[in-house]
Design a protein around this motif. Structure first.
Motif, PDB file in Angstrom:
ATOM      1  N   GLY A 169      -5.308  43.065   2.856  1.00 14.21           N
ATOM      2  CA  GLY A 169      -4.070  42.529   3.173  1.00 14.21           C
ATOM      3  C   GLY A 169      -4.019  41.000   2.474  1.00 14.21           C
ATOM      4  N   VAL A 170      -2.841  40.463   3.155  1.00 12.96           N
ATOM      5  CA  VAL A 170      -2.363  39.068   2.876  1.00 12.96           C
ATOM      6  C   VAL A 170      -3.767  38.422   3.226  1.00 12.96           C
ATOM      7  CG1 VAL A 170      -1.180  37.107   3.341  1.00 12.96           C
ATOM      8  CG2 VAL A 170      -0.235  39.486   3.233  1.00 12.96           C
ATOM      9  N   ASN A 171      -4.236  37.310   2.470  1.00 13.87           N
ATOM     10  CA  ASN A 171      -5.369  36.446   2.688  1.00 13.87           C
ATOM     11  C   ASN A 171      -6.464  37.005   3.275  1.00 13.87           C
ATOM     12  OD1 ASN A 171      -4.013  34.175   1.810  1.00 13.87           O
ATOM     13  ND2 ASN A 171      -2.868  34.101   3.602  1.00 13.87           N
ATOM     14  N   GLY A 172      -6.702  38.385   2.824  1.00 11.56           N
ATOM     15  CA  GLY A 172      -7.872  39.138   3.350  1.00 11.56           C
ATOM     16  C   GLY A 172      -7.807  40.070   4.913  1.00 11.56           C
ATOM     17  N   SER A 173      -6.455  40.099   5.221  1.00 13.82           N
ATOM     18  CA  SER A 173      -6.393  40.503   6.517  1.00 13.82           C
ATOM     19  C   SER A 173      -6.330  42.141   6.300  1.00 13.82           C
ATOM     20  CB  SER A 173      -4.834  40.128   7.028  1.00 13.82           C
ATOM     21  OG  SER A 173      -3.974  40.683   6.328  1.00 13.82           O
ATOM     22  N   ARG A 174      -6.095  43.012   7.249  1.00 19.65           N
ATOM     23  CA  ARG A 174      -6.163  44.134   7.360  1.00 19.65           C
ATOM     24  C   ARG A 174      -4.979  44.882   6.620  1.00 19.65           C
ATOM     25  NH1 ARG A 174      -9.061  47.976   9.903  1.00 19.65           N
ATOM     26  NH2 ARG A 174      -8.458  49.830  10.608  1.00 19.65           N
ATOM     27  N   ALA A 175      -4.795  46.167   6.022  1.00 20.80           N
ATOM     28  CA  ALA A 175      -3.970  46.317   5.146  1.00 20.80           C
ATOM     29  C   ALA A 175      -3.987  48.134   5.575  1.00 20.80           C
ATOM     30  CB  ALA A 175      -4.065  46.133   4.042  1.00 20.80           C
ATOM     31  N   LEU A 176      -2.721  48.567   4.953  1.00 20.76           N
ATOM     32  CA  LEU A 176      -2.493  49.954   5.164  1.00 20.76           C
ATOM     33  C   LEU A 176      -2.748  50.735   3.762  1.00 20.76           C
ATOM     34  CD1 LEU A 176      -1.556  52.784   6.427  1.00 20.76           C
ATOM     35  CD2 LEU A 176       0.842  52.164   5.714  1.00 20.76           C
ATOM     36  N   GLN A 177      -3.986  51.345   3.445  1.00 20.35           N
ATOM     37  CA  GLN A 177      -4.436  51.901   2.284  1.00 20.35           C
ATOM     38  C   GLN A 177      -3.872  53.212   2.112  1.00 20.35           C
ATOM     39  OE1 GLN A 177      -8.611  52.446   2.232  1.00 20.35           O
ATOM     40  NE2 GLN A 177      -8.856  53.139   0.259  1.00 20.35           N
ATOM     41  N   TRP A 178      -3.400  53.467   0.807  1.00 20.73           N
ATOM     42  CA  TRP A 178      -2.868  55.000   0.604  1.00 20.73           C
ATOM     43  C   TRP A 178      -3.909  55.524  -0.658  1.00 20.73           C
ATOM     44  CZ3 TRP A 178       1.198  57.791   2.595  1.00 20.73           C
ATOM     45  CH2 TRP A 178       1.800  57.212   3.510  1.00 20.73           C
ATOM     46  N   ASP A 179      -4.711  56.289  -0.306  1.00 19.21           N
ATOM     47  CA  ASP A 179      -5.623  56.872  -1.132  1.00 19.21           C
ATOM     48  C   ASP A 179      -5.203  58.246  -1.622  1.00 19.21           C
ATOM     49  OD1 ASP A 179      -7.956  56.768  -2.404  1.00 19.21           O
ATOM     50  OD2 ASP A 179      -8.985  57.567  -0.909  1.00 19.21           O
ATOM     51  N   VAL A 180      -5.344  58.144  -2.982  1.00 11.28           N
ATOM     52  CA  VAL A 180      -4.905  59.413  -3.625  1.00 11.28           C
ATOM     53  C   VAL A 180      -6.071  60.501  -4.068  1.00 11.28           C
ATOM     54  CG1 VAL A 180      -3.956  60.588  -5.604  1.00 11.28           C
ATOM     55  CG2 VAL A 180      -2.693  58.483  -4.610  1.00 11.28           C
ATOM     56  N   HIS A 181      -6.208  61.563  -3.629  1.00  8.55           N
ATOM     57  CA  HIS A 181      -7.237  62.554  -4.147  1.00  8.55           C
ATOM     58  C   HIS A 181      -7.025  63.488  -5.162  1.00  8.55           C
ATOM     59  CE1 HIS A 181      -8.829  60.956  -0.676  1.00  8.55           C
ATOM     60  NE2 HIS A 181      -7.828  61.293   0.387  1.00  8.55           N
ATOM     61  N   GLY A 182      -5.814  63.864  -5.446  1.00  8.02           N
ATOM     62  CA  GLY A 182      -5.511  64.660  -6.422  1.00  8.02           C
ATOM     63  C   GLY A 182      -4.218  65.647  -6.272  1.00  8.02           C
TER      64      GLY A 182
END
Length: 182
Positions: A169-182
């Motif tokens: 995230g911003v300046n290395g903070s926590r972020a919401l990840q959206w990972d695509v598998h197929g």
């Protein structure tokens, strides 16, 4: 949200090798979905200034390959003057170009005057800073998808996984990840 002029959010698309599309949806108390308006202006931060762009014909933001930075959505034009006091949550529709690659979102904020630089976003009203995003959101996402669409296609089919991750995230903070598998 009442009185807000702009919605800001941080995105890290550094893992995407090609441009991709994103639709940021607003949901109201009555579970109504507010889509972005075709042709409406928005802006992204290029490191030194806001660059103007437009929502495409399919209600999408166009995010450049590898882009990392801030997006500014003028609420009145992008969402056609919605009743902001009824907005309860955000949603995403993403079109990815690389299976196995992720996109990260962080720090959603609204404000009344126009922010001149991303450094001023800290003075805006935080909608969600993503620090409390759970490590695994799959069960939550399946429940939301079933509630909205009557099915669980994207998540249960293993096509994408949303989750909270540290360091993206911003300046290395926590972020919401959206990972695509197929």
């Amino acid at each position: 949200w009442t009185g807000a002029e702009n919605l800001y959010f941080y995105i890290d698309a550094s893992e995407q090798p090609a441009d991709f599309k994103a639709d940021l949806l607003l949901y109201t108390k009555g579970n109504g979905m507010i889509e972005m308006v075709n042709g409406a202006p928005y802006a992204y931060w290029n490191g030194s200034k806001w660059v103007d762009a437009n929502i495409d014909d399919y209600h999408h933001l166009s995010i450049s390959a590898g882009y990392v930075g801030w997006i500014r959505l003028p609420l009145a034009s992008v969402y056609n003057n919605p009743s902001l006091n009824e907005v309860q949550r955000l949603g995403f529709l993403l079109e990815h170009h690389k299976v196995g690659a992720s996109v990260y979102f962080d720090y959603f904020a609204v404000e009344t005057p126009s922010v001149k630089t991303p450094n001023e976003i800290a003075t805006a009203v935080t909608v969600w800073d993503v620090e409390n995003a759970p490590d695994n959101m799959t069960d939550w996402a399946i429940d939301r998808f079933k509630e909205e669409w009557g099915g669980d296609y994207g998540v249960s089919a293993g096509q994408w996984t949303p989750k909270g991750v540290n360091g993206k995230g911003v300046n290395g903070s926590r972020a919401l990840q959206w990972d695509v598998h197929g």
